[in-house]
Design an enzyme around this catalytic site. Structure first.
Site, PDB file in Angstrom:
ATOM      1  N   LYS A  11      25.646 -10.794 -16.445  1.00  0.00           N
ATOM      2  CA  LYS A  11      24.938  -9.767 -15.674  1.00  0.00           C
ATOM      3  C   LYS A  11      24.028 -10.432 -14.669  1.00  0.00           C
ATOM      4  CE  LYS A  11      20.536 -10.226 -16.990  1.00  0.00           C
ATOM      5  NZ  LYS A  11      19.334 -10.323 -16.141  1.00  0.00           N
ATOM      6  N   PRO A 103      26.217 -19.501 -17.841  1.00  0.00           N
ATOM      7  CA  PRO A 103      25.215 -20.553 -18.052  1.00  0.00           C
ATOM      8  C   PRO A 103      24.215 -20.187 -19.151  1.00  0.00           C
ATOM      9  CG  PRO A 103      25.479 -20.099 -15.709  1.00  0.00           C
ATOM     10  CD  PRO A 103      26.245 -19.039 -16.430  1.00  0.00           C
ATOM     11  N   ALA A 113      25.240 -11.210 -23.715  1.00  0.00           N
ATOM     12  CA  ALA A 113      26.660 -10.939 -23.530  1.00  0.00           C
ATOM     13  C   ALA A 113      27.439 -11.238 -24.809  1.00  0.00           C
ATOM     14  CB  ALA A 113      27.205 -11.773 -22.368  1.00  0.00           C
ATOM     15  N   ASP A 145      19.079  -6.617 -22.606  1.00  0.00           N
ATOM     16  CA  ASP A 145      20.278  -6.629 -21.778  1.00  0.00           C
ATOM     17  C   ASP A 145      21.544  -6.250 -22.532  1.00  0.00           C
ATOM     18  OD1 ASP A 145      18.856  -7.518 -19.505  1.00  0.00           O
ATOM     19  OD2 ASP A 145      19.058  -9.613 -20.117  1.00  0.00           O
TER      20      ASP A 145
END
Length: 305
Positions: A11, A103, A113, A145
């Site tokens: 994201k 990264p 994620a 997130d």
């Protein structure tokens, strides 16, 4: 043994408005997320006992130092699997194998994620048949997130980022991510942000209308002009060398450039795939970053493959 594999995007924050620190330690956010096709993959494999374990393999350029990723109970993907198991009374375990291209400590929510991917992968592996709403509730307990990375696409984020609602975005946007040789702690960036506002607290955050208008029109040039990040000044203060990336991007006629989230990755907006390739080459030749990766968005959220 049964396995399931999930692909999950990175994201970026097209804008990141950050309000004053709350009593619970979090900051109110007003952001627009976009998922991009720089992806991790998480494979969940059935195991005989009830353990949840994780292994991590890195993909990508070896010129940059990879920050360590926890491989025990502190790993966010492990926490996600355990939270799903607890919510549904599952006794089975899973072996999680993460292949990382996002990264680490790069301001692109790689850990979040992987947590979103673990929820989707283990839901399929264990047959919990969780609704999307149930997965989102669990995701919100894991990190700000994580709910967005279940959704993907382009979306507004409010609260501490976990309140997600879709945003109209036409077309596809082309990015280059200038990746630093080492990560940057999100907690450290927020701490510096608070220090910078010790005398004068920041105002309530908001999403600029110009950015929403640019997305609705699919206007990349207008989007580049509307990018904003309230954390950028703190990130540059901690890592002044990132300013060189922004300078190179400007000299190369990028449509826009911004520190991604808390950094140190810098996101550079290109006109089209050809311009993206040109920008990546210029950034690498400049020596301003350890790697330059091309990607585009919006991209779907965590999904089975």
């Amino acid at each position: 043994m049964r396995t399931t594999t999930v692909r999950v995007p990175a994201k970026i924050n097209l804008c990141l408005g950050v309000g004053p620190r709350r009593d619970d330690g979090y900051h109110p956010l007003a952001t627009v997320y976009q998922a991009v096709d720089l992806c991790d993959e998480v494979r969940a494999t059935e195991v005989k006992d009830g353990a949840v374990t994780v292994s991590v393999q890195f993909a990508g350029d070896e010129r940059r130092e990879q920050a360590p990723v926890p491989t025990g109970p502190d790993n966010l993907a492990v926490k996600a699997a355990c939270a799903l198991r607890d919510a549904f009374g599952i006794e089975a375990g899973a072996g999680l194998a993460i292949r990382k291209a996002i990264p680490v400590m790069g301001g692109m929510a790689g850990g979040s994620a992987d947590a979103a991917a673990a929820l989707v992968a283990c839901d399929a592996l264990w047959g919990t048949k969780a609704t999307r709403g149930e997965l989102e509730e669990i995701a919100a307990t894991l990190g700000s997130d994580v709910p967005f990375l279940l959704h993907g696409g382009t979306a507004l984020g409010a609260g501490r980022g976990e309140e997600v609602s879709p945003v109209l975005a036409r077309g596809r946007f082309h990015w280059v991510f200038a990746i630093a040789d080492r990560g940057l702690s999100t907690a450290e960036v927020y701490a510096r942000y608070d220090e910078m506002h010790a005398e004068s607290p920041p105002p309530a955050p908001h999403v600029p209308q110009a950015l929403l208008t640019a997305l609705a029109a699919g206007d990349a040039a207008a989007l580049g002009n509307a990018l904003s990040n309230d954390l950028q000044k703190a990130s540059l203060d901690l890592r002044p060398e990132l300013s060189r990336v922004l300078e190179v991007a400007g000299e190369a006629d990028a449509l826009g450039a911004l520190v991604s989230g808390s950094g140190p990755t810098v996101m550079v907006l290109a006109e089209d795939p050809s311009h993206s390739e040109e920008l990546a080459g210029l950034l690498l030749r400049s020596g301003a970053c350890a790697d330059a990766v091309q990607a585009s968005g919006p991209e779907p959220g965590a999904h089975l493959i």
